[in-house]
Design an enzyme around this catalytic site. Structure first.
Site, PDB file in Angstrom:
ATOM      1  N   ASP A  82       0.734  -0.975  -0.129  1.00 47.72           N
ATOM      2  CA  ASP A  82      -0.134   0.126  -0.341  1.00 47.72           C
ATOM      3  C   ASP A  82       0.716   1.079  -0.083  1.00 47.72           C
ATOM      4  O   ASP A  82       1.849   1.213   0.879  1.00 47.72           O
ATOM      5  CB  ASP A  82      -1.183  -0.393   1.040  1.00 47.72           C
ATOM      6  N   HIS A  83       0.526   2.441  -0.810  1.00 45.66           N
ATOM      7  CA  HIS A  83       1.087   3.433  -0.553  1.00 45.66           C
ATOM      8  C   HIS A  83       2.329   3.795  -0.100  1.00 45.66           C
ATOM      9  O   HIS A  83       2.869   3.969   0.614  1.00 45.66           O
ATOM     10  CB  HIS A  83       0.947   4.285   1.267  1.00 45.66           C
ATOM     11  N   HIS A 178      -8.337   9.467   4.466  1.00 47.05           N
ATOM     12  CA  HIS A 178      -7.918   8.393   6.012  1.00 47.05           C
ATOM     13  C   HIS A 178      -8.356   8.746   7.110  1.00 47.05           C
ATOM     14  O   HIS A 178      -8.160  10.135   7.461  1.00 47.05           O
ATOM     15  CB  HIS A 178      -6.476   8.475   5.616  1.00 47.05           C
ATOM     16  N   GLY A 179      -8.646   8.072   8.436  1.00 48.73           N
ATOM     17  CA  GLY A 179      -8.629   7.834   9.708  1.00 48.73           C
ATOM     18  C   GLY A 179      -9.840   7.931  10.362  1.00 48.73           C
ATOM     19  O   GLY A 179     -10.698   7.356   9.328  1.00 48.73           O
ATOM     20  N   HIS A 206      -9.360   4.649  -0.356  1.00 42.98           N
ATOM     21  CA  HIS A 206      -9.012   4.976   0.419  1.00 42.98           C
ATOM     22  C   HIS A 206      -9.963   5.117   1.352  1.00 42.98           C
ATOM     23  O   HIS A 206     -10.902   5.986   0.754  1.00 42.98           O
ATOM     24  CB  HIS A 206      -7.767   5.570   0.112  1.00 42.98           C
ATOM     25  N   GLY A 207      -9.598   4.885   2.313  1.00 41.33           N
ATOM     26  CA  GLY A 207     -10.133   5.692   3.826  1.00 41.33           C
ATOM     27  C   GLY A 207     -11.748   5.146   3.331  1.00 41.33           C
ATOM     28  O   GLY A 207     -12.727   5.429   4.365  1.00 41.33           O
ATOM     29  N   SER A 209     -12.504   3.492   6.076  1.00 39.19           N
ATOM     30  CA  SER A 209     -13.523   3.559   7.731  1.00 39.19           C
ATOM     31  C   SER A 209     -14.254   4.576   7.867  1.00 39.19           C
ATOM     32  O   SER A 209     -13.851   5.511   7.854  1.00 39.19           O
ATOM     33  CB  SER A 209     -12.074   3.662   8.872  1.00 39.19           C
ATOM     34  N   VAL A 229      -9.169  -1.077   3.730  1.00 40.70           N
ATOM     35  CA  VAL A 229      -9.461  -0.444   5.571  1.00 40.70           C
ATOM     36  C   VAL A 229      -8.702  -0.410   6.203  1.00 40.70           C
ATOM     37  O   VAL A 229      -7.853  -1.819   6.464  1.00 40.70           O
ATOM     38  CB  VAL A 229     -10.643  -1.436   5.647  1.00 40.70           C
TER      39      VAL A 229
HETATM   40  P1  13P Z   1      -8.660   3.558   6.672  1.00 43.04           P
HETATM   41  O1  13P Z   1      -7.535   4.037   8.055  1.00 43.04           O
HETATM   42  O2  13P Z   1      -9.212   5.359   6.973  1.00 43.04           O
HETATM   43  O3  13P Z   1      -9.632   2.536   7.024  1.00 43.04           O
HETATM   44  O4  13P Z   1      -8.029   4.002   5.097  1.00 43.04           O
HETATM   45  C1  13P Z   1      -6.844   3.078   5.229  1.00 43.04           C
HETATM   46  C2  13P Z   1      -6.165   3.307   3.900  1.00 43.04           C
HETATM   47  O5  13P Z   1      -7.102   3.610   2.827  1.00 43.04           O
HETATM   48  C3  13P Z   1      -5.049   2.279   2.964  1.00 43.04           C
HETATM   49  O6  13P Z   1      -4.457   2.639   2.141  1.00 43.04           O
END
Ligand code: 13P
Length: 283
Positions: A82-83, A178-179, A206-207, A209, A229
């Site tokens: 990831d990222h 994210h977060g 992405h993001g 959650s 997630v």
């Molecule tokens: P969250 O932590 O908001 O779930 O995002 C995860 C993410 O996008 C990892 O690439």
């Protein structure tokens, strides 16, 4: 089932109408629980590895554990890096992965194209697929990041970006971040529809959650393939450990991890069902 490439999962999902969550895992247990739930749901899962969590989890270990359980599983399991904010972070880890993300979205368009193109060229020679990102997926803690349409992925830019970089999948911004969200996001489904019809490659959210269930599920209906997630999963692990302590006192790490398992598996199951609107099973 051998452990597969993310692209195999995306192709099947796009043909049948389901999305697949990717859970960033910071330890052996989280990988194991993801694959257990995937088996119970009879649906694929993607295990995510992030360099920022390498204080706890080496990429070689992420691969070893994922591959070990994937080969015992009946459902497709993929591993994804990831990222990576730079090409060098990506290159340093590539030998462990068949699917990687280069995230040049913090650069201007031309620099993002240049870096992504370089990584794609190297990765494709090694048989690795590449996810890239265009648009700003910021911090869910900042209202500005989730409410400003200027952050959304521009459709014309996305067409040019995919054409020039030859990336295999694209993470887009439609008001996701994210977060933990300061206030519930209001995802831009009009933009998602435009992106989906303009681009012929899997799209990534992405993001994942804290997005209300109805919106999260709708992204899968609108043709999004991969749902990242971490925060919800990580918080479930923390809550499970705290609950164990509150109920039993300090019975040690093993008791706490075992007690946290069901809560974590519930998060995995919930996200997986949310992006599987037809309630399908692949095996
Ligand atoms: P969250 O932590 O908001 O779930 O995002 C995860 C993410 O996008 C990892 O690439």
């Amino acid at each position: 089932m051998p452990y597969v490439s993310t692209m195999e999962i995306f192709k099947d999902g796009l043909a049948k109408g389901y999305g697949t969550p990717m859970f960033n895992c910071i330890n052996y247990e989280m990988i194991r629980w993801c694959i257990e739930v995937a088996e119970e749901e009879r649906m694929p899962v993607i295990i995510g590895h992030y360099f920022g969590f390498e204080t706890n989890m080496d990429p070689a270990v992420s691969k070893m554990v994922t591959k070990y359980y994937a080969e015992k599983a009946k459902v497709p399991v993929a591993l994804h890096l990831d990222h990576c904010p730079s090409a060098s972070i990506c290159y340093g880890r590539m030998k462990h992965f068949r699917s990687v993300m280069i995230d040049g979205s913090h650069y201007d368009f031309e620099e993002n194209v240049r870096i992504t193109k370089d990584v794609v060229r190297v990765a494709h020679q090694m048989g690795i697929v590449v996810e890239a990102e265009l648009g700003k997926v910021g911090s869910a803690a900042k209202l500005e990041d989730i409410s400003n349409p200027d952050n959304y992925t521009d459709v014309m830019q996305a067409i040019e970006f995919v054409e020039r970089t030859k990336c295999d999948s694209l993470a887009v911004s439609i008001g996701n971040a994210h977060g933990t969200y300061v206030s519930a996001p209001n995802l831009a489904f009009d933009r998602l529809k435009e992106l989906r019809s303009a681009l012929d490659l899997p799209l990534v959210l992405h993001g994942g959650s804290g997005i209300p269930d109805e919106q999260f599920g709708r992204c899968a209906v609108e043709g999004m393939s991969k749902f990242n997630v971490f925060t919800d999963f990580n918080l479930a692990l923390g809550s499970g450990i705290i609950k164990s302590y509150e109920e039993k006192g300090n019975k040690g790490g093993l008791t706490m991890l075992v007690d946290a398992r069901e809560g974590c598996k519930e998060v995995i199951r919930h996200k997986m069902r949310m992006v599987n609107p037809k309630g399908l099973h692949v095996v």
